[in-house]
Design an enzyme around this catalytic site. Sequence first.
Site, PDB file in Angstrom:
ATOM      1  N   THR A  95       0.825  -1.283  -0.055  1.00  0.00           N
ATOM      2  CA  THR A  95       0.016  -0.069   0.148  1.00  0.00           C
ATOM      3  C   THR A  95       0.752   1.265   0.092  1.00  0.00           C
ATOM      4  OG1 THR A  95      -0.165  -0.228   2.397  1.00  0.00           O
ATOM      5  CG2 THR A  95      -2.035  -0.991   1.037  1.00  0.00           C
ATOM      6  N   GLY A  96       2.296   1.010   0.268  1.00  0.00           N
ATOM      7  CA  GLY A  96       3.048   2.377   0.190  1.00  0.00           C
ATOM      8  C   GLY A  96       3.388   2.521  -0.902  1.00  0.00           C
ATOM      9  N   SER A 127      -3.390  -0.178  17.968  1.00  0.00           N
ATOM     10  CA  SER A 127      -4.216   0.426  17.593  1.00  0.00           C
ATOM     11  C   SER A 127      -5.420   0.448  18.692  1.00  0.00           C
ATOM     12  CB  SER A 127      -4.918  -0.253  16.542  1.00  0.00           C
ATOM     13  OG  SER A 127      -6.302   0.203  16.039  1.00  0.00           O
ATOM     14  N   TYR A 144      -8.149  -7.929  12.997  1.00  0.00           N
ATOM     15  CA  TYR A 144      -7.007  -6.996  13.217  1.00  0.00           C
ATOM     16  C   TYR A 144      -6.582  -6.464  14.387  1.00  0.00           C
ATOM     17  CZ  TYR A 144      -5.187  -2.132  12.625  1.00  0.00           C
ATOM     18  OH  TYR A 144      -4.492  -0.869  12.545  1.00  0.00           O
ATOM     19  N   LYS A 182      -3.333  -6.804  16.935  1.00  0.00           N
ATOM     20  CA  LYS A 182      -2.865  -5.505  17.548  1.00  0.00           C
ATOM     21  C   LYS A 182      -2.555  -6.223  19.038  1.00  0.00           C
ATOM     22  CE  LYS A 182      -1.911  -2.815  14.013  1.00  0.00           C
ATOM     23  NZ  LYS A 182      -0.534  -2.297  13.569  1.00  0.00           N
ATOM     24  N   VAL A 222     -11.942   6.527   6.323  1.00  0.00           N
ATOM     25  CA  VAL A 222     -13.494   6.954   5.907  1.00  0.00           C
ATOM     26  C   VAL A 222     -12.897   8.413   5.360  1.00  0.00           C
ATOM     27  CG1 VAL A 222     -13.795   7.848   8.258  1.00  0.00           C
ATOM     28  CG2 VAL A 222     -15.630   7.283   6.633  1.00  0.00           C
ATOM     29  N   ILE A 223     -12.057   9.079   6.242  1.00  0.00           N
ATOM     30  CA  ILE A 223     -12.003  10.536   5.576  1.00  0.00           C
ATOM     31  C   ILE A 223     -11.226  10.673   4.318  1.00  0.00           C
ATOM     32  CG2 ILE A 223     -10.802  12.808   6.181  1.00  0.00           C
ATOM     33  CD1 ILE A 223     -11.370  12.219   9.115  1.00  0.00           C
ATOM     34  N   ARG A 251     -15.633   8.205  16.153  1.00  0.00           N
ATOM     35  CA  ARG A 251     -14.161   7.890  16.282  1.00  0.00           C
ATOM     36  C   ARG A 251     -13.362   9.213  16.529  1.00  0.00           C
ATOM     37  NH1 ARG A 251     -16.045   3.655  15.116  1.00  0.00           N
ATOM     38  NH2 ARG A 251     -15.273   2.099  13.364  1.00  0.00           N
ATOM     39  N   GLY A 277     -17.428  -6.570  12.009  1.00  0.00           N
ATOM     40  CA  GLY A 277     -16.272  -6.274  12.784  1.00  0.00           C
ATOM     41  C   GLY A 277     -15.984  -4.897  13.189  1.00  0.00           C
TER      42      GLY A 277
HETATM   43  P1  NAD Z   1      -0.468   2.151   5.273  1.00  0.00           P
HETATM   44  O1  NAD Z   1      -0.929   0.995   4.623  1.00  0.00           O
HETATM   45  O2  NAD Z   1      -0.507   3.528   4.599  1.00  0.00           O
HETATM   46  O3  NAD Z   1       1.017   1.623   5.782  1.00  0.00           O
HETATM   47  C1  NAD Z   1       1.421   0.447   5.802  1.00  0.00           C
HETATM   48  C2  NAD Z   1       2.741   0.256   5.054  1.00  0.00           C
HETATM   49  O4  NAD Z   1       3.123  -0.991   5.636  1.00  0.00           O
HETATM   50  C3  NAD Z   1       2.523   0.206   3.754  1.00  0.00           C
HETATM   51  O5  NAD Z   1       3.801   1.046   3.047  1.00  0.00           O
HETATM   52  C4  NAD Z   1       2.710  -1.080   3.197  1.00  0.00           C
HETATM   53  O6  NAD Z   1       3.324  -1.019   1.993  1.00  0.00           O
HETATM   54  C5  NAD Z   1       3.605  -1.741   4.295  1.00  0.00           C
HETATM   55  N1  NAD Z   1       3.359  -3.193   4.365  1.00  0.00           N
HETATM   56  C6  NAD Z   1       2.338  -3.693   4.727  1.00  0.00           C
HETATM   57  N2  NAD Z   1       2.542  -5.286   4.824  1.00  0.00           N
HETATM   58  C7  NAD Z   1       3.996  -5.265   4.798  1.00  0.00           C
HETATM   59  C8  NAD Z   1       5.027  -6.165   4.770  1.00  0.00           C
HETATM   60  N3  NAD Z   1       4.459  -7.539   5.238  1.00  0.00           N
HETATM   61  N4  NAD Z   1       6.180  -6.154   4.736  1.00  0.00           N
HETATM   62  C9  NAD Z   1       6.785  -4.859   4.616  1.00  0.00           C
HETATM   63  N5  NAD Z   1       6.094  -3.767   4.541  1.00  0.00           N
HETATM   64  C10 NAD Z   1       4.573  -4.084   4.572  1.00  0.00           C
HETATM   65  O7  NAD Z   1      -1.211   2.583   6.492  1.00  0.00           O
HETATM   66  P2  NAD Z   1      -0.855   3.501   7.881  1.00  0.00           P
HETATM   67  O8  NAD Z   1      -2.153   4.204   8.236  1.00  0.00           O
HETATM   68  O9  NAD Z   1       0.313   4.237   7.711  1.00  0.00           O
HETATM   69  O10 NAD Z   1      -0.473   2.568   9.005  1.00  0.00           O
HETATM   70  C11 NAD Z   1       0.719   2.486   9.712  1.00  0.00           C
HETATM   71  C12 NAD Z   1       0.518   1.624  10.679  1.00  0.00           C
HETATM   72  O11 NAD Z   1      -0.260   2.397  11.885  1.00  0.00           O
HETATM   73  C13 NAD Z   1      -0.144   0.290  10.817  1.00  0.00           C
HETATM   74  O12 NAD Z   1       0.748  -0.653  11.693  1.00  0.00           O
HETATM   75  C14 NAD Z   1      -1.514   0.252  11.087  1.00  0.00           C
HETATM   76  O13 NAD Z   1      -2.111  -0.716  11.837  1.00  0.00           O
HETATM   77  C15 NAD Z   1      -1.242   1.602  12.304  1.00  0.00           C
HETATM   78  N6  NAD Z   1      -2.460   2.173  12.670  1.00  0.00           N
HETATM   79  C16 NAD Z   1      -2.857   3.085  11.565  1.00  0.00           C
HETATM   80  C17 NAD Z   1      -4.081   3.830  12.029  1.00  0.00           C
HETATM   81  C18 NAD Z   1      -5.010   4.802  10.832  1.00  0.00           C
HETATM   82  O14 NAD Z   1      -5.846   5.237  11.348  1.00  0.00           O
HETATM   83  N7  NAD Z   1      -4.406   5.119   9.815  1.00  0.00           N
HETATM   84  C19 NAD Z   1      -4.552   3.655  13.119  1.00  0.00           C
HETATM   85  C20 NAD Z   1      -4.251   2.825  14.122  1.00  0.00           C
HETATM   86  C21 NAD Z   1      -3.113   2.181  13.571  1.00  0.00           C
HETATM   87  C1  UD1 Z   2      -8.960   2.745  11.096  1.00  0.00           C
HETATM   88  C2  UD1 Z   2      -7.819   2.383  10.602  1.00  0.00           C
HETATM   89  C3  UD1 Z   2      -7.160   1.140  11.265  1.00  0.00           C
HETATM   90  C4  UD1 Z   2      -7.008   1.519  12.765  1.00  0.00           C
HETATM   91  C5  UD1 Z   2      -8.368   2.141  13.325  1.00  0.00           C
HETATM   92  C6  UD1 Z   2      -8.166   2.769  14.758  1.00  0.00           C
HETATM   93  C7  UD1 Z   2      -7.575   2.382   8.247  1.00  0.00           C
HETATM   94  C8  UD1 Z   2      -7.642   1.845   6.796  1.00  0.00           C
HETATM   95  N1  UD1 Z   2      -8.039   1.708   9.114  1.00  0.00           N
HETATM   96  O1  UD1 Z   2     -10.011   1.621  11.241  1.00  0.00           O
HETATM   97  O2  UD1 Z   2      -5.768   0.555  10.832  1.00  0.00           O
HETATM   98  O3  UD1 Z   2      -6.355   0.563  13.410  1.00  0.00           O
HETATM   99  O4  UD1 Z   2      -8.684   3.021  12.377  1.00  0.00           O
HETATM  100  O5  UD1 Z   2      -9.479   2.920  15.214  1.00  0.00           O
HETATM  101  O6  UD1 Z   2      -6.794   3.245   8.148  1.00  0.00           O
HETATM  102  N2  UD1 Z   2     -16.975   3.912   6.759  1.00  0.00           N
HETATM  103  C9  UD1 Z   2     -18.000   4.503   6.195  1.00  0.00           C
HETATM  104  N3  UD1 Z   2     -17.955   4.838   4.695  1.00  0.00           N
HETATM  105  C10 UD1 Z   2     -16.706   4.688   4.071  1.00  0.00           C
HETATM  106  C11 UD1 Z   2     -15.522   4.094   4.884  1.00  0.00           C
HETATM  107  C12 UD1 Z   2     -15.518   3.583   6.332  1.00  0.00           C
HETATM  108  O7  UD1 Z   2     -19.154   4.757   6.476  1.00  0.00           O
HETATM  109  O8  UD1 Z   2     -16.600   4.911   2.853  1.00  0.00           O
HETATM  110  C13 UD1 Z   2     -17.060   3.859   8.178  1.00  0.00           C
HETATM  111  C14 UD1 Z   2     -16.758   2.563   8.900  1.00  0.00           C
HETATM  112  O9  UD1 Z   2     -17.773   1.447   8.668  1.00  0.00           O
HETATM  113  C15 UD1 Z   2     -16.456   2.770  10.083  1.00  0.00           C
HETATM  114  C16 UD1 Z   2     -15.849   4.242  10.164  1.00  0.00           C
HETATM  115  O10 UD1 Z   2     -16.370   4.899   8.861  1.00  0.00           O
HETATM  116  O11 UD1 Z   2     -17.801   2.665  10.838  1.00  0.00           O
HETATM  117  C17 UD1 Z   2     -14.397   4.249  10.119  1.00  0.00           C
HETATM  118  O12 UD1 Z   2     -13.965   3.307   9.246  1.00  0.00           O
HETATM  119  P1  UD1 Z   2     -12.494   3.384   8.807  1.00  0.00           P
HETATM  120  O13 UD1 Z   2     -11.912   4.602   8.273  1.00  0.00           O
HETATM  121  O14 UD1 Z   2     -12.096   2.501   7.870  1.00  0.00           O
HETATM  122  O15 UD1 Z   2     -11.710   3.259  10.332  1.00  0.00           O
HETATM  123  P2  UD1 Z   2     -11.599   2.044  11.272  1.00  0.00           P
HETATM  124  O16 UD1 Z   2     -12.169   0.634  10.664  1.00  0.00           O
HETATM  125  O17 UD1 Z   2     -11.859   2.599  12.462  1.00  0.00           O
END
Ligand code: NAD
Ligand code: UD1
Length: 320
Positions: A45-46, A128, A152, A156, A196-197, A220, A279
């Site tokens: 995804t990166g 998370s 998921y 974590k 979602v955002i 959230r 979930g």
């Molecule tokens: P992201 O998908 O942009 O980043 C994940 C990165 O990990 C990507 O660059 C992907 O290519 C890489 N990756 C995935 N699987 C891999 C593997 N097996 N080996 C090597 N690289 C791999 O997502 P993000 O939002 O930047 O998430 C970063 C971290 O923060 C994650 O651990 C995620 O669970 C955690 N997190 C994110 C959120 C959120 O709201 N974005 C909230 C809570 C926790």
């Molecule tokens: C997100 C993160 C997860 C992190 C968690 C912490 C991503 C992709 N997921 O999950 O890695 O650990 O926060 O709380 O970054 N929704 C809609 N419409 C849409 C998309 C989502 O209604 O188009 C709703 C979902 O059903 C959910 C809420 O928005 O109820 C938030 O969804 P999402 O942004 O995917 O976040 P989390 O599942 O909370």
Amino acid sequence: MTEMLKTSQTPTVLITGGAGFIGSHTVERLLELDIRVRVLDNLSTGKRSNLDLDHPRLELMEGDVRDRALVKGVMAGVSHVVHLAAQVFTTASVEDPPASASHNIMGFVNVLHTAKEAGVKRFVYASSVAVYGNPAEIPSTEDSPLAPLSPYGLEKRTNEDYAALYGGLFGFASIGLRLSNVYGPRQDPSSPYSGVISQFVRKLWERQPLTLYGSGEQTRDFVYLGDVANTIVTALASDYHGICNVGRGEPISLLQLIDALAEIAGHRPEVLRLPRRAGDILHSVVDPSRLRKTLGVVPAISFKEGLRLLWNATAQVTPG
Ligand code: NAD
Ligand code: UD1
């Protein structure tokens, strides 16, 4: 705080998942501090384009955190680790638990173990707020009961258990950041499971209907990316060990989110309603007291300010 990082001997920070959304911004912060940064990312995804690959202190190693020999090689000379690489989609983890566990448990243990063997000074990882499930108490503190609703969230939680075990068994200390919902520039909206955002902003730009799963009353604790990148850098420089929530403590419902975005966009989107996803957590909000007390971090960007920053950043890359 960052003085500690700057003055530590040969500071080289390995960031797994560093080409992703949170990772690439963290890389930027560290490069601003004159630190050497090594990124390990399988680019699932990166993206390469998230990184300044011409930077003399940045190296990108393309590969998988589950590859033991590779991770051992990449860890050579590393003083600090930030482990972010993960399968991040809650819904994908419900659809294919073994695949998700492979990245999020085996990948985690492999990086943790290799870091311990290499004697790295500091291990910071992304947990998370998904570990709380539907919280027994709102806001959730780090001592609230854990009851994840998705594979998921369980993965974590398992990461946290491994990290605690490594502390007790091997004296290998770490800090797990229970991140709440992070948003900001570069969050990829292209998967139907994307944050979602990111999806709503793209759809508003394209004047497409928004998809709303469930009633929209789910909440959230949205936290801006810049505040999260700062927290990770601060965690690297601190000597706190254990778990820490990272959020603002303010619950925002999806209906409120849609209102706020409609105001910024200047038009009211059509909303397509679909059933709640399996979930999916109903309410999620954390108590950020420990973040303030132990790391001295108070997320500075308000929700409306953050949405405005994201909207403006999107305007710069999206033709109007
Ligand atoms: P992201 O998908 O942009 O980043 C994940 C990165 O990990 C990507 O660059 C992907 O290519 C890489 N990756 C995935 N699987 C891999 C593997 N097996 N080996 C090597 N690289 C791999 O997502 P993000 O939002 O930047 O998430 C970063 C971290 O923060 C994650 O651990 C995620 O669970 C955690 N997190 C994110 C959120 C959120 O709201 N974005 C909230 C809570 C926790
Ligand atoms: C997100 C993160 C997860 C992190 C968690 C912490 C991503 C992709 N997921 O999950 O890695 O650990 O926060 O709380 O970054 N929704 C809609 N419409 C849409 C998309 C989502 O209604 O188009 C709703 C979902 O059903 C959910 C809420 O928005 O109820 C938030 O969804 P999402 O942004 O995917 O976040 P989390 O599942 O909370």
